[in-house]
Write a protein that holds these residues in place. Sequence first.
Motif, PDB file in Angstrom:
ATOM      1  N   GLN A 267      16.078   8.853  54.159  1.00 16.80           N
ATOM      2  CA  GLN A 267      15.468   9.989  53.488  1.00 16.80           C
ATOM      3  C   GLN A 267      14.796  10.902  54.515  1.00 16.80           C
ATOM      4  OE1 GLN A 267      15.648  10.926  50.445  1.00 16.80           O
ATOM      5  NE2 GLN A 267      16.257   9.129  49.242  1.00 16.80           N
ATOM      6  N   THR A 268      14.984  12.197  54.359  1.00 12.54           N
ATOM      7  CA  THR A 268      14.309  13.186  55.195  1.00 12.54           C
ATOM      8  C   THR A 268      13.786  14.290  54.277  1.00 12.54           C
ATOM      9  OG1 THR A 268      16.164  14.716  55.566  1.00 12.54           O
ATOM     10  CG2 THR A 268      16.076  12.740  56.972  1.00 12.54           C
ATOM     11  N   GLU A 269      13.106  15.246  54.858  1.00 11.04           N
ATOM     12  CA  GLU A 269      12.592  16.364  54.052  1.00 11.04           C
ATOM     13  C   GLU A 269      13.721  17.221  53.485  1.00 11.04           C
ATOM     14  OE1 GLU A 269      11.778  19.383  57.832  1.00 11.04           O
ATOM     15  OE2 GLU A 269      10.086  18.455  56.778  1.00 11.04           O
ATOM     16  N   LYS A 270      14.916  17.093  54.054  1.00 15.11           N
ATOM     17  CA  LYS A 270      16.081  17.818  53.545  1.00 15.11           C
ATOM     18  C   LYS A 270      16.920  16.988  52.595  1.00 15.11           C
ATOM     19  CE  LYS A 270      16.649  20.872  57.556  1.00 15.11           C
ATOM     20  NZ  LYS A 270      17.589  21.333  58.608  1.00 15.11           N
ATOM     21  N   GLY A 271      16.454  15.780  52.285  1.00 12.14           N
ATOM     22  CA  GLY A 271      17.231  14.863  51.461  1.00 12.14           C
ATOM     23  C   GLY A 271      17.809  13.747  52.307  1.00 12.14           C
ATOM     24  N   VAL A 272      18.759  13.020  51.786  1.00 14.90           N
ATOM     25  CA  VAL A 272      19.381  11.926  52.531  1.00 14.90           C
ATOM     26  C   VAL A 272      20.220  12.496  53.668  1.00 14.90           C
ATOM     27  CG1 VAL A 272      21.005   9.999  52.407  1.00 14.90           C
ATOM     28  CG2 VAL A 272      19.409  10.393  50.525  1.00 14.90           C
ATOM     29  N   ARG A 273      20.037  11.927  54.854  1.00 10.01           N
ATOM     30  CA  ARG A 273      20.775  12.368  56.024  1.00 10.01           C
ATOM     31  C   ARG A 273      21.180  11.151  56.866  1.00 10.01           C
ATOM     32  NH1 ARG A 273      21.002  16.229  53.375  1.00 10.01           N
ATOM     33  NH2 ARG A 273      20.636  18.432  53.919  1.00 10.01           N
ATOM     34  N   LEU A 274      22.036  11.391  57.843  1.00 10.84           N
ATOM     35  CA  LEU A 274      22.524  10.337  58.730  1.00 10.84           C
ATOM     36  C   LEU A 274      21.375   9.683  59.491  1.00 10.84           C
ATOM     37  CD1 LEU A 274      24.956   8.936  60.186  1.00 10.84           C
ATOM     38  CD2 LEU A 274      24.871  10.828  61.827  1.00 10.84           C
ATOM     39  N   LYS A 275      21.414   8.348  59.568  1.00 10.76           N
ATOM     40  CA  LYS A 275      20.421   7.596  60.336  1.00 10.76           C
ATOM     41  C   LYS A 275      21.044   7.058  61.622  1.00 10.76           C
ATOM     42  CE  LYS A 275      17.189   3.687  59.938  1.00 10.76           C
ATOM     43  NZ  LYS A 275      16.747   2.571  59.031  1.00 10.76           N
ATOM     44  N   GLU A 276      22.024   6.149  61.493  1.00  9.32           N
ATOM     45  CA  GLU A 276      22.669   5.549  62.669  1.00  9.32           C
ATOM     46  C   GLU A 276      24.174   5.466  62.450  1.00  9.32           C
ATOM     47  OE1 GLU A 276      20.341   2.270  64.877  1.00  9.32           O
ATOM     48  OE2 GLU A 276      19.815   1.974  62.760  1.00  9.32           O
ATOM     49  N   ILE A 277      24.887   5.412  63.577  1.00  8.63           N
ATOM     50  CA  ILE A 277      26.346   5.237  63.563  1.00  8.63           C
ATOM     51  C   ILE A 277      26.681   3.943  64.298  1.00  8.63           C
ATOM     52  CG2 ILE A 277      28.549   6.200  64.329  1.00  8.63           C
ATOM     53  CD1 ILE A 277      27.227   8.976  64.247  1.00  8.63           C
ATOM     54  N   PHE A 278      27.615   3.174  63.716  1.00 10.10           N
ATOM     55  CA  PHE A 278      28.015   1.897  64.307  1.00 10.10           C
ATOM     56  C   PHE A 278      29.528   1.798  64.389  1.00 10.10           C
ATOM     57  CE2 PHE A 278      24.112   1.274  61.895  1.00 10.10           C
ATOM     58  CZ  PHE A 278      23.286   0.593  62.782  1.00 10.10           C
ATOM     59  N   LYS A 279      29.998   1.014  65.344  1.00  9.34           N
ATOM     60  CA  LYS A 279      31.373   0.559  65.373  1.00  9.34           C
ATOM     61  C   LYS A 279      31.468  -0.678  64.479  1.00  9.34           C
ATOM     62  CE  LYS A 279      33.373   3.256  68.530  1.00  9.34           C
ATOM     63  NZ  LYS A 279      34.561   4.096  68.224  1.00  9.34           N
ATOM     64  N   CYS A 280      32.622  -0.912  63.905  1.00 11.77           N
ATOM     65  CA  CYS A 280      32.797  -2.102  63.068  1.00 11.77           C
ATOM     66  C   CYS A 280      32.470  -3.371  63.839  1.00 11.77           C
ATOM     67  CB  CYS A 280      34.226  -2.162  62.525  1.00 11.77           C
ATOM     68  SG  CYS A 280      34.585  -0.884  61.292  1.00 11.77           S
ATOM     69  N   GLU A 281      32.850  -3.418  65.101  1.00 14.06           N
ATOM     70  CA  GLU A 281      32.619  -4.613  65.914  1.00 14.06           C
ATOM     71  C   GLU A 281      31.131  -4.888  66.103  1.00 14.06           C
ATOM     72  OE1 GLU A 281      33.156  -2.568  70.323  1.00 14.06           O
ATOM     73  OE2 GLU A 281      34.915  -3.136  69.159  1.00 14.06           O
ATOM     74  N   ASP A 282      30.289  -3.866  65.939  1.00 11.19           N
ATOM     75  CA  ASP A 282      28.839  -4.059  66.063  1.00 11.19           C
ATOM     76  C   ASP A 282      28.274  -4.766  64.834  1.00 11.19           C
ATOM     77  OD1 ASP A 282      28.905  -2.660  68.471  1.00 11.19           O
ATOM     78  OD2 ASP A 282      28.533  -0.735  67.479  1.00 11.19           O
ATOM     79  N   ILE A 283      28.944  -4.626  63.689  1.00 12.23           N
ATOM     80  CA  ILE A 283      28.447  -5.150  62.421  1.00 12.23           C
ATOM     81  C   ILE A 283      29.155  -6.446  62.015  1.00 12.23           C
ATOM     82  CG2 ILE A 283      28.032  -4.606  59.988  1.00 12.23           C
ATOM     83  CD1 ILE A 283      26.490  -2.863  61.990  1.00 12.23           C
ATOM     84  N   PHE A 284      30.478  -6.478  62.247  1.00 11.80           N
ATOM     85  CA  PHE A 284      31.272  -7.632  61.834  1.00 11.80           C
ATOM     86  C   PHE A 284      31.368  -8.683  62.942  1.00 11.80           C
ATOM     87  CE2 PHE A 284      33.911  -4.324  59.309  1.00 11.80           C
ATOM     88  CZ  PHE A 284      32.852  -4.146  58.429  1.00 11.80           C
TER      89      PHE A 284
END
Length: 284
Positions: A267-284
Amino acid sequence: MKLYPIETGNFKLDGGAMFGVVPKTIWNKTNPADNNNLIDLAARCLLIEDGNRLILIDNGMGNKQSEKFFGYYSLWGTHSLDNSLEKYGFHRDDVTDVFLTHLHFDHCGGSVNWNKDKTGYELAFKNANYWTNENHWEWATKPNAREKASFLSENILPIQESGQLNFIDKPTSDFEICNLGFYIFYADGHTEKQMIPQIQYQDKTICFMADLLPTVGHIPLPYVMGYDTRPLLTMPEKSKFLNTAAENNYYLFLEHDAHNEIITVEQTEKGVRLKEIFKCEDIF
């Protein structure tokens, strides 16, 4: 449970069509167009290995359409469904379930192949149950004029004829657990009863965004595709989902973003916005 990204191929679409009423001077900053006004897109699917089940969510365009047909979509890159499966030690015949978020050709075209002598069709995943929902099936098999070009009978009817077609239980709420063990958010703005799966993976919720959120550039609520049948419905659906995602730190798996695989939002003052970007290998 294990998760695997399945890259089935890349293509391009007109940037204006992908962003509707949003001016090119705005969307070109996040999704730069080429000289033909086309932007890069992916057909990134998701494979879930869960016990004895191997579930594939969506399967790309397939390869049975004509050269002329594929010429409209400027295919690029070297990814393919079979190579992606092989990368993780799997084959089409290992897939037990094919879950289709909706039946537009770029999401379900890989469901059906030509038979060996190209006289007819056969299922690409011969040992799998295919899953959609009854409302969307009715919508896709009796298409309106606007969507008719996206619902190709050769991608859809052979599934029914095979006897391997299954319907997810009819929804009674926005977020509902389905027959395959994960939750679904139903969205009607893009097409009737598009299904957005939410998979509980370790301590994370992975959301397969399909066409509710095609790319990072589509996060602002008015940034709605020209392809959506009910754009004024897409906006509140996006709002509900993205606010929930920001509140609960969901990981959003982007099917169509060629350059960003998984994101989180805040959440930001402009509404929902991008927080972080991940590669699939970082999560899976």
